[in-house]
Design a protein around this motif. Structure first.
Motif, mmCIF file in Angstrom:
data_model
loop_
_atom_site.group_PDB
_atom_site.id
_atom_site.type_symbol
_atom_site.label_atom_id
_atom_site.label_comp_id
_atom_site.label_asym_id
_atom_site.label_seq_id
_atom_site.Cartn_x
_atom_site.Cartn_y
_atom_site.Cartn_z
ATOM 1 N N ALA A 64 3.664 0.902 1.164
ATOM 2 C CA ALA A 64 4.020 2.235 0.660
ATOM 3 C C ALA A 64 3.826 3.360 1.683
ATOM 4 C CB ALA A 64 3.261 2.532 -0.629
ATOM 5 N N PRO A 65 2.725 3.375 2.454
ATOM 6 C CA PRO A 65 2.543 4.480 3.406
ATOM 7 C C PRO A 65 3.448 4.405 4.640
ATOM 8 C CG PRO A 65 0.443 3.384 2.945
ATOM 9 C CD PRO A 65 1.525 2.553 2.360
ATOM 10 N N LEU A 66 4.114 3.288 4.853
ATOM 11 C CA LEU A 66 4.908 3.093 6.077
ATOM 12 C C LEU A 66 6.330 3.638 5.883
ATOM 13 C CD1 LEU A 66 3.676 -0.501 6.940
ATOM 14 C CD2 LEU A 66 2.759 1.695 7.729
ATOM 15 N N THR A 67 6.421 4.943 5.686
ATOM 16 C CA THR A 67 7.706 5.575 5.376
ATOM 17 C C THR A 67 8.371 6.220 6.576
ATOM 18 O OG1 THR A 67 6.565 7.612 4.764
ATOM 19 C CG2 THR A 67 7.046 6.035 2.996
ATOM 20 N N ASN A 68 7.637 6.317 7.698
ATOM 21 C CA ASN A 68 8.221 6.944 8.887
ATOM 22 C C ASN A 68 7.646 6.298 10.141
ATOM 23 O OD1 ASN A 68 5.711 8.348 9.580
ATOM 24 N ND2 ASN A 68 6.159 9.660 7.816
ATOM 25 N N ALA A 107 3.816 6.778 10.892
ATOM 26 C CA ALA A 107 2.920 5.931 10.096
ATOM 27 C C ALA A 107 2.910 4.498 10.625
ATOM 28 C CB ALA A 107 3.340 5.955 8.629
ATOM 29 N N THR A 161 2.554 -5.387 -0.590
ATOM 30 C CA THR A 161 1.669 -5.576 0.558
ATOM 31 C C THR A 161 2.250 -6.639 1.488
ATOM 32 O OG1 THR A 161 0.319 -7.284 -0.493
ATOM 33 C CG2 THR A 161 -0.388 -4.983 -0.780
ATOM 34 N N ASN A 188 0.978 4.461 13.907
ATOM 35 C CA ASN A 188 -0.471 4.527 13.664
ATOM 36 C C ASN A 188 -1.015 3.168 13.237
ATOM 37 O OD1 ASN A 188 -0.558 7.239 14.330
ATOM 38 N ND2 ASN A 188 -0.475 7.941 12.216
ATOM 39 N N LEU A 189 -0.284 2.470 12.368
ATOM 40 C CA LEU A 189 -0.705 1.136 11.950
ATOM 41 C C LEU A 189 -0.740 0.188 13.138
ATOM 42 C CD1 LEU A 189 -1.405 -1.055 9.858
ATOM 43 C CD2 LEU A 189 1.076 -1.388 9.572
ATOM 44 N N PRO A 207 -0.772 -2.376 2.911
ATOM 45 C CA PRO A 207 0.173 -1.744 1.997
ATOM 46 C C PRO A 207 1.426 -1.248 2.713
ATOM 47 C CG PRO A 207 -1.688 -0.286 2.398
ATOM 48 C CD PRO A 207 -1.973 -1.582 3.118
#
Length: 90
Positions: free
Chosen positions: A52-56, A59, A29, A62-63, A50
Motif C-alpha cells: 500500500a505505501p509503495l505508490t510512488n 517510496a 503484502t 526508500n524501501l 506492505p
C-alpha cells in the motif's frame, strides 16, 4: 499510482547482479528474497512488506535503500562468521 508489476520490476532490478524475487501475497503484502547467484545463498529474506505505501518512486526508493542496508549488514555478519570459522554450521 504505480502498477504492482512495475513495483516488483523496480525492486527486483535494484539488486543486480544479485537475484531478487518478489512474491505477492493475499492481503497486500509481499516477500522479498535476495540471493547470490554465485553460490545460491539467501542473503536477505523479508516477509510481510506492505504494498500500500509503495505508490510512488520515492517510496519505492526508500524501501530499496532500507533493504540494501539490511542486505549489507547480513553480508557483513556472514563474512565475519566465516572468518571466525563458525559458519557454515555442520
Amino acid at each position: 499510482m504505480i502498477p504492482k508489476h512495475e513495483v516488483l520490476k523496480i525492486i527486483q532490478s535494484s539488486f543486480l547482479p544479485l537475484h531478487c524475487t518478489c512474491m505477492l501475497h493475499d492481503g497486500g503484502t509481499m516477500t522479498i528474497e535476495v540471493t547470490d547467484p554465485a553460490n545460491g545463498h539467501i542473503d536477505l529474506l523479508v516477509v510481510g512488506v506492505p504494498l500500500a505505501p509503495l505508490t510512488n518512486i520515492r517510496a519505492i526508493s526508500n524501501l530499496v535503500a532500507e533493504l540494501r542496508q539490511e542486505l549489507q549488514a547480513n553480508q557483513e555478519w556472514f563474512a565475519a562468521e566465516q572468518r571466525q570459522g563458525v559458519w557454515p554450521r555442520r
